[in-house]
Design a protein around this motif. Structure first.
Motif, PDB file in Angstrom:
ATOM      1  N   PHE A 133       0.839  -1.191   0.000  1.00  0.00           N
ATOM      2  CA  PHE A 133       0.000   0.000   0.000  1.00  0.00           C
ATOM      3  C   PHE A 133       0.877   1.245   0.000  1.00  0.00           C
ATOM      4  O   PHE A 133       1.774   1.395   0.818  1.00  0.00           O
ATOM      5  CB  PHE A 133      -0.925   0.023   1.221  1.00  0.00           C
ATOM      6  N   ASP A 134       0.608   2.137  -0.956  1.00  0.00           N
ATOM      7  CA  ASP A 134       1.317   3.416  -1.043  1.00  0.00           C
ATOM      8  C   ASP A 134       0.399   4.496  -0.475  1.00  0.00           C
ATOM      9  O   ASP A 134      -0.603   4.852  -1.107  1.00  0.00           O
ATOM     10  CB  ASP A 134       1.670   3.728  -2.495  1.00  0.00           C
ATOM     11  N   PRO A 135       0.719   5.038   0.713  1.00  0.00           N
ATOM     12  CA  PRO A 135      -0.171   6.033   1.309  1.00  0.00           C
ATOM     13  C   PRO A 135      -0.249   7.346   0.529  1.00  0.00           C
ATOM     14  O   PRO A 135      -1.225   8.076   0.649  1.00  0.00           O
ATOM     15  CB  PRO A 135       0.413   6.260   2.702  1.00  0.00           C
ATOM     16  N   GLU A 136       0.752   7.651  -0.279  1.00  0.00           N
ATOM     17  CA  GLU A 136       0.723   8.903  -1.059  1.00  0.00           C
ATOM     18  C   GLU A 136      -0.317   8.831  -2.182  1.00  0.00           C
ATOM     19  O   GLU A 136      -1.034   9.790  -2.424  1.00  0.00           O
ATOM     20  CB  GLU A 136       2.108   9.218  -1.631  1.00  0.00           C
ATOM     21  N   THR A 137      -0.383   7.709  -2.887  1.00  0.00           N
ATOM     22  CA  THR A 137      -1.346   7.561  -3.978  1.00  0.00           C
ATOM     23  C   THR A 137      -2.626   6.859  -3.528  1.00  0.00           C
ATOM     24  O   THR A 137      -3.601   6.814  -4.275  1.00  0.00           O
ATOM     25  CB  THR A 137      -0.734   6.749  -5.135  1.00  0.00           C
ATOM     26  N   GLU A 138      -2.582   6.276  -2.318  1.00  0.00           N
ATOM     27  CA  GLU A 138      -3.689   5.498  -1.766  1.00  0.00           C
ATOM     28  C   GLU A 138      -4.065   4.328  -2.665  1.00  0.00           C
ATOM     29  O   GLU A 138      -5.226   4.020  -2.878  1.00  0.00           O
ATOM     30  CB  GLU A 138      -4.897   6.388  -1.482  1.00  0.00           C
ATOM     31  N   LYS A 139      -3.033   3.683  -3.197  1.00  0.00           N
ATOM     32  CA  LYS A 139      -3.226   2.531  -4.083  1.00  0.00           C
ATOM     33  C   LYS A 139      -2.312   1.395  -3.641  1.00  0.00           C
ATOM     34  O   LYS A 139      -1.278   1.603  -3.013  1.00  0.00           O
ATOM     35  CB  LYS A 139      -2.914   2.916  -5.522  1.00  0.00           C
ATOM     36  N   PHE A 140      -2.709   0.184  -4.019  1.00  0.00           N
ATOM     37  CA  PHE A 140      -1.857  -0.980  -3.813  1.00  0.00           C
ATOM     38  C   PHE A 140      -1.002  -1.157  -5.067  1.00  0.00           C
ATOM     39  O   PHE A 140      -1.527  -1.220  -6.177  1.00  0.00           O
ATOM     40  CB  PHE A 140      -2.695  -2.231  -3.539  1.00  0.00           C
ATOM     41  N   VAL A 141       0.313  -1.227  -4.866  1.00  0.00           N
ATOM     42  CA  VAL A 141       1.283  -1.298  -5.954  1.00  0.00           C
ATOM     43  C   VAL A 141       1.797  -2.731  -6.065  1.00  0.00           C
ATOM     44  O   VAL A 141       2.214  -3.329  -5.062  1.00  0.00           O
ATOM     45  CB  VAL A 141       2.460  -0.329  -5.682  1.00  0.00           C
ATOM     46  N   LEU A 142       1.778  -3.269  -7.279  1.00  0.00           N
ATOM     47  CA  LEU A 142       2.261  -4.623  -7.514  1.00  0.00           C
ATOM     48  C   LEU A 142       3.765  -4.696  -7.250  1.00  0.00           C
ATOM     49  O   LEU A 142       4.549  -3.962  -7.837  1.00  0.00           O
ATOM     50  CB  LEU A 142       1.967  -5.043  -8.959  1.00  0.00           C
TER      51      LEU A 142
END
Length: 163
Positions: A133-142
């Motif tokens: 989880f990337d809190p800056e983009t609020e997305k889960f990154v593969l």
């Protein structure tokens, strides 16, 4: 090793707006006894400028013989829902976005999401992925994807890394 905590839950523990949205997307959400299955809620890490609390829910859609179809959602403290989309690798090595997760498990300690789809029950083929989880983009990154298409009876060897 990842431990899985999936619970039959009282639906009142799932925010009403999320429950309505999920049932519209996954009408098979209840089992034959009327039980709901979910993981979470999990508090997600905040970015330095993020004031709101973000919470992850993973809710089952359908149960198969040895796979579970899930959907994941992020809720902020105002109740706004964001569907979780992740990149998945196809059999040719291409990437595509999907909100349909298979065998999703969130590790609250490492803040990672794992998915697992078995090609058959003995676990000698299938696909798995690890997301951070990337809190800056609020997305889960593969971070990593593994895939083994050949169901050859070898369930001891690690599946090849494809991403």
């Amino acid at each position: 090793l990842i431990s899985l905590s999936v619970f039959a839950v009282d639906p009142s523990f799932i925010p009403e707006n999320l429950l309505k949205r999920h049932i519209a997307l996954c009408p098979q959400f209840r089992d034959r006894n009327g039980q709901f299955y979910s993981q979470g809620p999990y508090a997600l890490p905040k970015s330095s400028d993020l004031a709101q609390i973000k919470t992850l829910y993973i809710l089952d859609c359908e149960l198969y013989a040895y796979n579970v179809h899930n959907r994941a959602y992020i809720l902020d403290d105002s109740g706004e829902i964001t569907d979780v989309y992740v990149n998945e690798v196809d059999t040719e090595g291409g990437l595509s976005m999907t909100a349909d997760l298979m065998g999703a498990i969130y590790d609250d300690h490492s803040k990672t999401l794992h998915t697992l789809q078995l090609g058959r029950g003995i676990g000698d083929c299938g696909a798995s992925a690890l997301y951070s989880f990337d809190p800056e983009t609020e997305k889960f990154v593969l971070m990593e994807a593994r895939m083994k298409n050949n169901c050859d009876g070898d369930n001891e060897s690690p599946w090849p890394v494809v991403y």
